[in-house]
Write an enzyme that holds these catalytic residues in place. Structure first.
Site, mmCIF file in Angstrom:
data_model
loop_
_atom_site.group_PDB
_atom_site.id
_atom_site.type_symbol
_atom_site.label_atom_id
_atom_site.label_comp_id
_atom_site.label_asym_id
_atom_site.label_seq_id
_atom_site.Cartn_x
_atom_site.Cartn_y
_atom_site.Cartn_z
ATOM 1 N N TYR A 19 0.820 -1.220 0.000
ATOM 2 C CA TYR A 19 0.000 0.000 0.000
ATOM 3 C C TYR A 19 0.849 1.263 0.000
ATOM 4 O O TYR A 19 0.732 2.106 0.893
ATOM 5 C CB TYR A 19 -0.946 0.019 1.213
ATOM 6 N N TYR A 147 -11.824 -7.366 6.717
ATOM 7 C CA TYR A 147 -10.701 -7.449 5.786
ATOM 8 C C TYR A 147 -10.476 -8.916 5.449
ATOM 9 O O TYR A 147 -10.337 -9.748 6.354
ATOM 10 C CB TYR A 147 -9.417 -6.846 6.376
ATOM 11 N N ASP A 248 -13.080 -16.561 8.535
ATOM 12 C CA ASP A 248 -11.735 -16.164 8.112
ATOM 13 C C ASP A 248 -10.893 -15.966 9.375
ATOM 14 O O ASP A 248 -10.951 -14.924 10.019
ATOM 15 C CB ASP A 248 -11.816 -14.881 7.279
ATOM 16 N N LYS A 277 -1.406 -16.610 7.773
ATOM 17 C CA LYS A 277 -0.516 -15.831 8.642
ATOM 18 C C LYS A 277 0.351 -16.660 9.592
ATOM 19 O O LYS A 277 1.477 -16.973 9.236
ATOM 20 C CB LYS A 277 -1.325 -14.764 9.370
HETATM 21 C C1 LIG Z 1 -4.060 -10.887 6.230
HETATM 22 C C2 LIG Z 1 -5.425 -11.371 6.066
HETATM 23 C C3 LIG Z 1 -5.886 -11.898 4.846
HETATM 24 C C4 LIG Z 1 -5.019 -11.934 3.598
HETATM 25 O O1 LIG Z 1 -3.900 -12.727 3.756
HETATM 26 P P1 LIG Z 1 -2.631 -12.518 2.778
HETATM 27 O O2 LIG Z 1 -1.697 -13.611 3.175
HETATM 28 O O3 LIG Z 1 -2.116 -11.142 3.076
HETATM 29 O O4 LIG Z 1 -3.127 -12.645 1.394
HETATM 30 C C5 LIG Z 1 -7.187 -12.363 4.776
HETATM 31 N N1 LIG Z 1 -8.003 -12.320 5.853
HETATM 32 C C6 LIG Z 1 -7.590 -11.826 7.041
HETATM 33 C C7 LIG Z 1 -8.531 -11.842 8.185
HETATM 34 C C8 LIG Z 1 -6.305 -11.331 7.178
HETATM 35 O O5 LIG Z 1 -5.926 -10.817 8.356
#
Ligand SMILES: *Cc1c(COP(=O)(O)O)cnc(C)c1O
Length: 431
Positions: A19, A147, A248, A277
């Site tokens: 970004y 997100y 997620d 992550k």
């Molecule tokens: C970081 C994140 C993503 C995206 O993961 P990337 O490895 O950066 O593509 C998706 N959902 C959540 C909740 C995240 O924190």
């Protein structure tokens, strides 16, 4: 040991960072090595990492168990295609994921990043509905301030304002957005919080394939914590209206919130789970999408030979799988439980007193996550420089100053992070 100096001029001129603008680049700090909770800069500073490299390095940097797993794997099999071939690192990781995640989840897709895991989750949901003869169920429902990643399908369920949907109007799929839940985990629950969801799902369920959200903690979309009863309510509504629930847990998975998964706060299991992550302990890019036998079997009976239509080149990369498996061994060891609860207590003691200070809108803590939301947008470059001078690495965004350190952080190290946040607030009061 690489002692060559980082060519910062090239970096600024040619490399996009996350970004950022190439015409107006923000300062970057060259890191030469990292160990435990410390980042070592080329300029000699050592910084306590408050970000765990964006939620990922939960066990700290340069961890002997993770290093050993990678060394062993690289000398055996660094990579091989996953089409028609398989290998022990993928199978062992799959076993560990199935064992650690809630009971009904037992089918695993290994993705290359969090965003891709979300793409795959959305594909699974759509293919599931098509396979059941419900091709009108193509929309997703979600909550604002979410997100879910930067690829297009993932972006389409990010907060419309934070996610700059305006910029991509006409290209992004349009989905249903509910207000972000307001009731915090430590506040009294009120059932009206679910009214908007009831209204939407009862009227639109025939068009909705899945509800996607970040359980209990909304990360990059605003660092908001919400009541587990909301999550439980959404699970019930999804069941009532025949909608899949996608959790997620890319940011929250593997202990960050004080439970192994944030869904555990509500005692629910999703139909589809995304993890990423911290999956590799922050060593390599890898994520996974898990689903139930029921969803997997339904897709398996669908059109196109029942194939799940995804298959990246580096799927199930053995190095990433090996280090993820090693990381999950550490997670299964359970030390995180005490570490996270100790971090949470200390964050509460040291950050919550910032509530009421001039310039602070709200200070909040959930698990090993501490947030100080300011009234005004933070000057990132200036704040970052101040933090580096104090020996900590904290990267604000928007109005948010936040930390989610490696679980192995010592109390005195954590105090340096919270003291730096308090000093930032002091400085804002003076300005
Ligand atoms: C970081 C994140 C993503 C995206 O993961 P990337 O490895 O950066 O593509 C998706 N959902 C959540 C909740 C995240 O924190």
């Amino acid at each position: 040991m690489n002692t060559a100096s980082v060519d910062l001029e090239f970096d600024q001129r040619h490399l996009w960072h996350p970004y950022t603008s190439l015409t107006n680049p923000l300062p970057t700090y060259p890191v030469t090595s990292a160990s435990g909770v410390y980042l070592y800069l080329e300029t000699g500073e050592q910084l306590i990492d408050g970000m765990a490299s964006w939620w990922s390095t939960i066990h700290g940097y340069n961890h002997p168990h993770l290093n050993a797993a990678l060394h062993q794997q690289v000398d055996t099999l660094a990579h091989v295609m996953f089409g028609g071939l398989t290998h022990a690192p993928a199978v062992e990781l799959g076993k560990a994921l199935v064992a650690l995640t809630p009971e009904p989840l037992d089918a695993v897709f290994l993705a290359d990043s969090g965003s891709i895991a979300v793409e795959v989750a959305i594909k699974m949901a759509i293919q599931f509905q098509v396979s059941r003869g419900l091709p009108k169920k193509t929309k997703l429902a979600t909550i604002r301030q979410g997100y879910h990643g930067d690829t297009f399908a993932a972006m389409s369920v990010c907060d419309p304002i934070n996610g700059m949907h305006e910029l991509f109007r006409g290209i992004l799929a349009e989905h249903y957005f509910l207000p972000s839940p307001e009731i915090r985990p430590d506040q009294d629950w009120c059932d009206r919080e679910l009214d908007a969801a009831r209204q939407l799902l009862s009227t639109q369920h025939q068009t909705i394939a899945a509800f996607i959200l970040e359980p209990c903690v909304q990360g990059a979309g605003g660092m908001r914590f919400y009541h587990p009863n909301y999550l439980r309510g959404i699970r019930e509504l999804c069941d009532r209206y025949d909608i899949l629930l996608i959790a997620d847990e890319i940011a929250t998975g593997f202990g960050r919130t004080g439970k192994l998964f944030a869904c555990d706060h509500a005692n629910i299991a999703p139909d589809i789970l995304c993890v990423g992550k911290a999956l590799t302990g922050g060593y390599m890019t890898l994520a996974a999408t898990l689903t139930t036998r029921h969803v997997a079997n339904t897709i398996g009976q669908g059109p196109g030979g029942g194939h799940l239509m995804h298959g990246p080149t580096f799927m199930a990369n053995p190095l990433a799988c090996a280090v993820a498996h090693a990381s999950l061994q550490l997670v299964a060891g359970g030390a995180w439980q005490q570490q996270v609860s100790r971090i949470e207590q200390q964050l509460r003691a040291e950050l919550l007193p910032l509530n009421g200070r001039v310039g602070v809108r709200n200070a909040r803590v959930f698990g090993a996550i501490g947030v100080v939301e300011m009234e005004d947008t933070i000057d990132v470059a200036k704040a970052q420089l101040g933090f580096v001078q104090r020996g900590v690495w904290i990267r604000p965004f928007g109005k948010l100053l936040y930390i989610m350190p490696p679980y192995c952080i010592e109390p005195n190290e954590l105090s340096q992070l919270t003291a730096a946040m308090a000093a930032f607030v002091d400085q804002c009061e003076l300005d």
